[in-house]
Every structure is written in structure tokens, then in C-alpha cells.
Design an enzyme around this catalytic site. Structure first.
Site, PDB file in Angstrom:
ATOM      1  N   SER A 229      64.740  58.010  51.718  1.00  0.00           N
ATOM      2  CA  SER A 229      64.997  56.754  52.403  1.00  0.00           C
ATOM      3  C   SER A 229      64.959  55.614  51.402  1.00  0.00           C
ATOM      4  O   SER A 229      64.339  55.707  50.341  1.00  0.00           O
ATOM      5  CB  SER A 229      63.947  56.511  53.480  1.00  0.00           C
ATOM      6  OG  SER A 229      62.695  56.168  52.898  1.00  0.00           O
ATOM      7  N   ASP A 230      65.638  54.524  51.753  1.00  0.00           N
ATOM      8  CA  ASP A 230      65.351  53.284  51.058  1.00  0.00           C
ATOM      9  C   ASP A 230      63.935  52.878  51.433  1.00  0.00           C
ATOM     10  O   ASP A 230      63.361  53.388  52.399  1.00  0.00           O
ATOM     11  CB  ASP A 230      66.364  52.206  51.444  1.00  0.00           C
ATOM     12  CG  ASP A 230      66.491  51.135  50.364  1.00  0.00           C
ATOM     13  OD1 ASP A 230      65.557  50.966  49.569  1.00  0.00           O
ATOM     14  OD2 ASP A 230      67.536  50.456  50.329  1.00  0.00           O
ATOM     15  N   TRP A 231      63.361  51.942  50.697  1.00  0.00           N
ATOM     16  CA  TRP A 231      61.946  51.622  50.850  1.00  0.00           C
ATOM     17  C   TRP A 231      61.694  51.002  52.233  1.00  0.00           C
ATOM     18  O   TRP A 231      62.225  49.948  52.562  1.00  0.00           O
ATOM     19  CB  TRP A 231      61.499  50.719  49.720  1.00  0.00           C
ATOM     20  CG  TRP A 231      60.992  51.460  48.515  1.00  0.00           C
ATOM     21  CD1 TRP A 231      59.877  51.160  47.790  1.00  0.00           C
ATOM     22  CD2 TRP A 231      61.534  52.643  47.890  1.00  0.00           C
ATOM     23  NE1 TRP A 231      59.693  52.072  46.774  1.00  0.00           N
ATOM     24  CE2 TRP A 231      60.688  52.987  46.809  1.00  0.00           C
ATOM     25  CE3 TRP A 231      62.634  53.447  48.137  1.00  0.00           C
ATOM     26  CZ2 TRP A 231      60.914  54.095  45.992  1.00  0.00           C
ATOM     27  CZ3 TRP A 231      62.872  54.549  47.333  1.00  0.00           C
ATOM     28  CH2 TRP A 231      62.019  54.865  46.278  1.00  0.00           C
ATOM     29  N   GLY A 233      62.806  52.332  54.890  1.00  0.00           N
ATOM     30  CA  GLY A 233      64.028  52.542  55.652  1.00  0.00           C
ATOM     31  C   GLY A 233      64.008  53.817  56.475  1.00  0.00           C
ATOM     32  O   GLY A 233      65.066  54.410  56.715  1.00  0.00           O
TER      33      GLY A 233
END
Length: 847
Positions: A229-231, A233
Site C-alpha cells: 500500500s501507499d503509506w 493507503g
């Protein structure tokens, strides 16, 4: 040790040996940069690091300096595949010095419109250029065994409500424009990992979309690497795991916590196979990371090699685009033709290095060369007789500027000294625990660590000290914003109070800090003043949020002036000199992750400055630095214009190399520059409206739109001038059912050595669906000595060159018919024409 000698994990065996809690621990990071280790089974932790234009390492606060590369749109503007590969290699080498197994980049989202906050970080409006740029950088990174993490998959093309916005896009546009650069990168470079986007696509968050992560990524494209995931996210436990989001970042986890996830597995709410499959990809990722060969006890270090600086300077030089050069005002001469010649360098970006845009792409560069420094260095080489003068001309800063370079710390060096205490100012027997010298007055404490206090302790205090000696007498404005509390003292007198009464503002990441509080004081030229900022960390913040934690403080100062006064100073100087170099544009304060630009204009009084200076002296060269297009109402008035992007460490030297002809400019615009923001195809459908954004322009992004509706632009995609001239000829086009081969002769018809980019576009003569006038399908850069000719060979897949996405069949369709091959050096100058036929209609999927 060779790769074959690296001890690899037996993934399938480990899946049987791991306990349920151990498996769960592997599915999320343990902090901002590391995966979990299982010491019992010799599974090591893996370190990741930002980013797209330089490897930061693991620290925001007092980070180990890095080499900063030009921004993504600048890198793509080189149109040089081999050079991008070299840049990727250097990134890989730097990652190892920072102890990072994986680089969180490249970014290959589409610069859909000029206002996107991270447009600078992506490569282009064109999916093919984006895909090839990403592919070359990935191949370079992974040639060093370091893992690349391509991002942000997919349609993360704006910052407005990015974690919530629902991107409504047709399947055709999704495939032809937004997924296409990822598809090219997976086909040609096989990145070892992928980062999902924050946003939704057609009603579903990407990080839990089976269609995107399973059907397309793994099913069609055969991706065998790890997804993360993005941070912050990740938005669910079960849905994300079932969709194949392997790793939640950062840690500690929000969704993959031991007790609830174990309960879900034990109650068959989450299938054991789903859990195991995600763990399997994490373990494969660890195996790939082991091949990098980074020691466990590695200490982060900078790459101070002259070879790195030389490459950064070369990439920067090749990225610069010459947009105007009326009457051959460029290149400038280092030697006056008669008597002494004077050049004025004017503008808010003259004595500031705009090395990168803002957000996760920014870092602590190990050094920076301003345009003024670069020009001055150039004019001190040899027996040069040109002199240099300077004026600011206009302010650009949204907040008061970082003054780390203007202050002197307690050791007599540039910067400030931070003294850290366990208790607040005024405490009896105040307990000091550490002193650190810093180069910047933008201090973000999120990952501050000290051996003298526990890691989990977030409450402490600091005094930031520096001496300031003004270069002129006047009224000076001091200011600070904070995520905590802060007060500024000058010679022990309180000047700015951002402690007793705090007001919410937009400072810090995602706007969690206060507004900037300001106050003014009279200072005398040559007198040294002691500046002290008393800071309390996040727990002292009166507008406290959970995210404040250790917090931070940004403080700065500058002399008080008016726009009219600064412009007049610039005009007076311009009248006294022979030529003027105007260094303008925007900065990371205006173009950054976390927000989109409100308009395409350069903020403040820059436009008025340019118009006034040109009236005073017509011999003006404008150097614009931005990661995306800006409005240029003065463009017809200036004889020379250079687009210099955010140029990394070597920005100033790269600019000077081009201005004085040591490098013949060869950059080409990776983005169309429209005349007005209203002309852009995304104008009516940009930003979040009630949580959604409609990609209403469909496949007509960038030049595809402007050409289709015959809309005039300021500067077209692929455009860029040179100090020499080139001629294209002898076009030969050959095709069979599989391969298109194109041969073209390029001749340098001028008197200067230089490089030209051969751009190949394909046009369907009679398509069954509405299609762009033409589409870029390949490119190649060729270097030629004056008078030299070379044959440039381009070979590509017929189905890739001809296909569109058939939404009825949900497949790519290469349609039987006649196609034109258009070759030239920009999208509006592809006049060399050939054609080929396809004998049958073909449908296909995959890579």
C-alpha cells in the site's frame, strides 16, 4: 558474494513453519521503512526508502544527505533511454549506501493536467513516454540488484481528497492512458514490487480491487512480485487481503493487527489460503532483497563521488528545453566582444536551488548549486571578461524562506545548532541531553531519535540557535509555523509567539500545523544578532492531533519590502547591463504532494517583473523552473526562454552549461504547455467534487486533445530547439504481421555538435472508433557532430503500434487497415510520412 551464493529462503517450507501470529506480522511494516523480521526462522527485515528523484534513506530529521536527481518530467524531457538507465543505476548504488533494499519509485502516473500536485514527480502526459522512462529507470535500479517499487497503481493523478476520491474513468481510457505506462514497464523491466494508489477507481479503492490487483496485474500481466500500500493507503482487512494487497505500510499496522486478524482467520472470515498467498509474496520479496547483499549493521552514508555529480549534471543538462531563441541571443558568450560586458541575474529563483518538488520526493541534498552560482562559476573559468550583478526582483515564497544557509551555528559553520532538553525553558535545573547541528530551518521531528531518551517519548524541548548578520539595514520579518509550540527570540527579546495563541494553518505534511505567525524588527547591516527558537514537541501543541507526535517547526526571515520596490531595483539594474538572465518559476511550496495548484499562474509579482525588465532591456533570457506548465503572458515579449524544471543538486551548473553553450540543448517537452488553463482537457473535470472526479476527456489527454480539436498551444508536446539544425530524410517503413521497422536518416546541418530526438507517431487512416490524430509509439535520441548523418533504426510491435482498447470485447484490438507512420522532432513537426498495411484484425491481452 555472487547472487547464486546468497542464501535463499525456502518459501513453501517457511509457510508450514510460520505460526499464525508470525504470518500476520509479515503482512505489515514495523515502522515507516521496514518489514518485520522473524529471527526464529532467519527471515530478515527489509528496508525501503523514498524515492522518485533521489534515495532519502530512513530519516526525515537530520537525514544523511543524498544526491537529488531532476524531477520526473525533467528526466522524461531528455528523451534519452540510455541516460535514464544510467540514472536508475546511480539510484541503485545510492540505495545500497542508505542500506535500502527497495526504492519506492519510479512514479509513472499520468500528468493529466498542469495542476496536479505531483505532476512533477511523474514523467509525462503521454503513456508511452512515461512507460519507457519508468522502464529504463527500473532496469537501471535493478541492475544493481536493488528492487524497484513502481507507483502509484493507478489513476493517482491529483492530490485533492486523494485517499477518498473516486476516479470515474472508461475502460478504454484506463487501458490506453493510465494503465499503459505500467503495462510497458512490466513488459520491459519486470519491477519487483508495486505500490497501490490512494484513490478509488470506478467505486473501489485500488488497494482492495480484485479487478486491478488480480485480474489485470497478476492474471493478464503475470506479475510475480509484491504489492504494498501507499503509506496509510489501506482501508480494510479482509477485502485488501483477498484482493492481494500483500503488505500494509507503514507500521505499526492499522488493519493487520494480530488479535482481530487471527480471529478472522480462525473463524474462516478470511481464508487461510488468502493469508498464505499474501505471505508467500512477501517472502519472495525478502528473497529478492537478500540478493542486494546489504549487511545488517550498515550505516547510512552519502555518495560523494564526482562521478555521481557528473551524471546529475549531464541528466540536468539534457533535460533542459530551449523554447525560444530569437535572433540567436543564446548561447551567451563568456568573453565580451568589445570592452567589458555586464550580465544581470534577476529573479526569485536566481539564488535558490529549486532541486525538487515537495512531499515524499523531497530530500536533503548533499549540496545545491543555484543558477547564480552556476553562472558565476562559468564566468570565473579562464580569462572571461563578463561581469555579473544580481537583484531579487520579486518574492516567491509562500512562507518565509528557509534561512539555514544564512545563519551560523555555534561551531562557526552555516546552519543552526539544536540543543535538546527534557523539560521546558525556564525550568529549574533544566536537563540538557543532546546537541545537533542542522543545515535547514525547516525541522520535521517525526523520526527524531536519541540514545538519551526512550524512542516512544514524544514530549521534549529544543532551542534552535543561529547567528544572523544582515547584508543591509532595514526592517526584517521573522516568522514560524509549528506542529508543537514555538517562540522566536532575537538577542533574547521575544519577537514571534506561536505558543500562547495558535491558529490552524496549512503547514507541514497534509496541513496539520499552525498558520505562520510573523513579526518585524529593525536590524542593522553588519551587526550580528543571536536568533533563538524555543520549541516544544507535539504534545505541547494546543491544536493537538494524533498525527502531531514529535511535531516540528518551520522558521525563516527576510527583509521587508514591497513588490514595487523590488521590481524597481531590478529595472534599474537591467538598464545598466548588456543582458539579463531572469530566473523565475515556482517551487516545492507551490508544487507538492498533499495539494494541487489552484491555477497555472506563477504566484506573486513575477509576471509584472518580467514585463518591466523586458521594457528596460530587451536582451532578456528567461529561465523557468517548474515541474509542470505555467502561464506565460509575457512570452511574446522575451527573445529567449528556457524550461529548466526542478534540476536536482546540479541545477545551477546544468542551467549555466546550456546558457553558455557548453551543452547544446536537446531536451523536449514531456508535457504540452497550453496558453491558458482553460484550454486544458481536464479543466472542467479536475479535483474532487463530492468525492468523485470524472475523467471526462477520456483518451484525449494532452496533445491527443489539442490536436483533435485543433486547439493552438503555447508549446507542443515533444518540442524543443537546439543551437544547431537537423534534417530528417530517407524514411523507410517495412512491416509484417508482427513487426514494424522504420529507418530514417538524420543530419546535423548546422555548425555545432548536438543531439536530436527522433519521434515516431502512428496514425490510423480510417479507424472504426474515434481515435487521436496520432500517438507516440517510439523515440530515439541521436548525437551528431556538425555535418554528420546517421541512420536511426526503430523497431516495434505492430499490435502495440496499432491497437486500441475494444470495450465490447474487453481486449486490445489491432484493426485491419492502413496506418501512417509520421516521423519528426515534435508532435507538431512530424512531417516525414510513410505507411503500412495490416492484413487482419487481431484481439489480444497480456504483455
Amino acid at each position: 558474494m555472487t547472487v547464486s551464493e546468497v542464501q535463499q529462503l525456502d518459501v513453501e517450507h517457511l509457510l508450514h513453519e510460520l505460526t499464525l501470529d508470525e504470518k500476520i506480522s509479515l503482512l505489515a511494516g514495523i515502522d515507516f521503512w521496514h518489514t518485520a523480521a522473524i529471527d526464529r526462522l532467519d527471515i530478515p527485515s527489509v528496508r525501503v526508502s523514498d524515492g522518485p528523484n533521489g534515495v532519502r534513506g530512513t530519516k526525515f530529521f537530520d537525514s544523511v544527505p543524498s544526491n537529488c536527481f531532476p524531477c520526473g518530467t525533467g528526466m522524461a524531457a531528455t528523451f534519452n533511454k540510455d541516460l535514464l538507465h544510467e540514472a536508475g543505476q546511480l539510484m541503485g548504488k545510492e540505495a545500497k549506501l542508505k542500506g535500502a533494499h527497495c526504492i519506492l519509485g519510479p512514479t509513472c502516473n499520468i500528468a493529466r493536467g498542469p495542476l496536479g500536485g505531483r505532476a512533477f514527480e511523474s514523467y509525462s502526459e503521454d503513456p508511452l513516454l512515461s512507460g519507457h522512462a519508468a522502464s529504463q529507470v527500473i532496469q537501471g535500479i535493478q541492475s544493481e540488484k536493488v528492487l524497484a517499487c513502481i507507483k502509484h497503481f493507478v489513476c493517482n493523478d491529483q492530490e485533492d481528497r486523494r485517499i477518498a476520491v473516486d476516479t470515474i474513468v472508461t475502460d478504454r481510457a484506463l487501458r490506453e492512458i493510465y494503465l499503459k505506462p505500467f503495462q510497458i514497464a512490466f513488459r520491459d523491466a519486470q519491477p519487483k514490487s508495486l505500490m497501490t494508489a490512494y484513490n478509488k477507481v470506478n467505486g473501489e479503492h485500488v488497494s482492495q480491487s480484485k479487478k486491478l490487483l488480480q485480474d489485470i496485474l497478476r492474471g493478464e500481466w503475470g506479475f510475480d512480485g509484491m504489492t504494498m500500500s501507499d503509506w496509510y493507503g489501506t482501508y480494510s482487512m479482509k477485502e485488501a487481503l483477498d484482493a492481494g494487497l500483500n503488505l500494509e505500510m507503514p507500521g505499526g499496522p492499522r488493519f493487520r493487527t494480530p488479535f482481530p486478524l487471527a480471529h478472522k482467520v480462525n473463524s474462516n472470515e478470511i481464508h487461510e489460503d488468502s493469508l498464505d498467498n499474501n505471505v508467500r509474496y512477501v517472502l519472495k520479496f525478502v528473497n529478492e532483497a537478500l540478493k542486494v547483499g546489504i549487511p545488517k549493521d550498515v550505516v547510512e552514508s552519502p555518495n560523494n563521488s564526482p562521478e555521481a555529480s557528473e551524471l546529475l549534471r549531464r541528466v540536468g543538462g539534457e533535460s533542459i528545453v530551449l523554447l525560444k531563441n530569437d535572433n540567436g541571443i543564446l548561447p551567451l558568450s563568456k568573453t565580451a566582444s568589445a570592452g567589458n560586458e555586464k550580465i544581470a541575474v534577476i529573479g526569485p529563483n536566481a539564488k535558490v536551488t529549486q532541486d525538487s518538488g515537495g512531499g515524499s520526493a523531497s530530500l536533503t541534498a548533499r549540496y545545491k548549486v543555484t543558477p547564480f552560482d552556476g553562472i558565476q562559476n562559468k564566468l570565473t573559468e579562464g580569462n572571461n571578461t563578463v561581469s555579473l550583478e544580481y537583484a531579487l526582483g520579486a518574492f516567491l515564497d509562500k512562507s518565509l524562506p528557509d534561512v539555514g544557509e544564512l545563519l551560523v551555528n555555534e561551531n562557526g559553520k552555516k546552519g543552526i545548532t539544536g540543543k535538546f532538553y527534557k523539560n521546558p525553558p525556564g525550568s529549574k535545573n533544566r536537563e540538557f541531553f543532546e546537541s545537533i547541528d542542522l543545515l535547514s530551518t525547516r525541522i520535521f521531528m517525526s523520526d527524531f531519535k536519541s540514545k538519551y531518551i526512550p524512542v516512544e517519548q514524544t514530549l521534549f524541548y529544543a532551542d534552535f540557535l543561529g547567528d544572523f548578520t544582515p547584508e543591509e539595514t532595514g526592517t526584517y520579518e521573522f516568522g514560524c509555523s509549528t506542529m508543537g509550540t514555538a517562540q522566536i527570540f532575537v538577542n533574547d527579546k521575544l519577537i514571534v509567539d506561536n505558543k500562547t495563541h495558535q491558529v490552524k494553518g496549512d503547514a507541514f505534511f497534509l496541513g496539520m500545523g499552525t498558520r505562520e505567525e510573523k513579526a518585524s524588527i529593525e536590524l542593522e547591516k553588519g551587526v550580528t544578532y543571536k536568533i533563538k527558537v524555543e520549541f516544544g514537541t507535539g504534545p505541547t501543541y494546543t491544536l493537538h492531533t494524533e498525527q502531531a507526535e514529535k511535531g516540528g517547526v518551520y522558521f525563516g526571515l527576510r527583509i521587508v519590502s514591497t513588490p514595487e520596490k523590488e521590481i524597481q531595483k531590478a529595472v534599474d539594474l537591467a538598464k545598466k547591463v548588456d543582458k539579463v538572465i531572469l530566473c523565475v518559476g515556482i517551487s516545492k511550496e507551490w508544487e507538492s504532494e498533499g495539494f494541487d495548484r489552484p491555477d497555472m499562474d506563477i504566484p506573486g509579482y513575477t509576471d509584472q517583473l518580467i514585463e518591466a525588465v523586458v521594457k528596460a532591456n530587451p536582451n532578456v533570457v528567461v529561465v523557468n523552473q517548474s515541474g509542470s506548465p505555467v502561464t506565460m503572458p509575457w512570452v511574446e515579449q522575451v527573445p529567449a526562454l528556457v524550461q529548466a524544471w526542478y534540476g536536482g543538486n546540479e541545477a545551477g551548473n546544468s542551467i549555466a552549461d546550456v546558457l553558455f553553450g557548453d551543452i547544446n540543448p536537446s531536451g523536449k517537452l514531456s508535457l504540452t504547455f497550453p496558453r491558458r488553463i482553460e484550454d486544458n482537457p481536464a479543466y472542467l473535470n479536475f479535483g474532487s467534487t463530492n468525492g468523485r472526479v470524472l475523467y471526462g476527456e477520456d483518451v484525449f489527454v494532452g496533445y491527443r486533445y489539442y490536436e483533435k480539436i485543433k486547439r493552438d498551444v503555447l508549446f507542443p508536446f515533444g518540442y524543443g530547439l537546439s543551437y544547431t539544425s537537423f534534417e530528417f530524410g530517407d524514411l523507410n517503413v517495412q512491416a509484417n504481421d508482427d513487426t514494424l521497422k522504420v529507418l530514417v536518416k538524420v543530419t546535423n546541418t548546422g555548425k555545432i555538435d548536438g543531439a536530436e530526438s527522433v519521434q515516431l507517431y502512428v496514425q490510423h487512416v480510417n479507424p472504426s472508433v474515434i481515435r487521436p490524430v496520432k500517438e507516440l509509439k517510439d523515440f530515439e535520441k541521436v548525437f551528431l557532430k556538425a555535418g554528420e548523418s546517421k541512420a536511426v533504426h526503430l523497431e516495434l510491435s505492430v499490435r502495440e503500434a496499432t491497437s486500441f482498447w475494444n470495450t465490447y470485447k474487453s481486449k486490445w484490438q489491432s484493426e485491419k487497415g492502413t496506418y501512417n507512420v509520421l516521423v519528426g522532432n515534435s508532435s507538431d513537426n512530424a512531417t516525414l510520412k510513410g505507411e503500412f498495411e495490416t492484413t487482419k484484425t487481431v484481439h489480444w491481452l497480456g504483455l
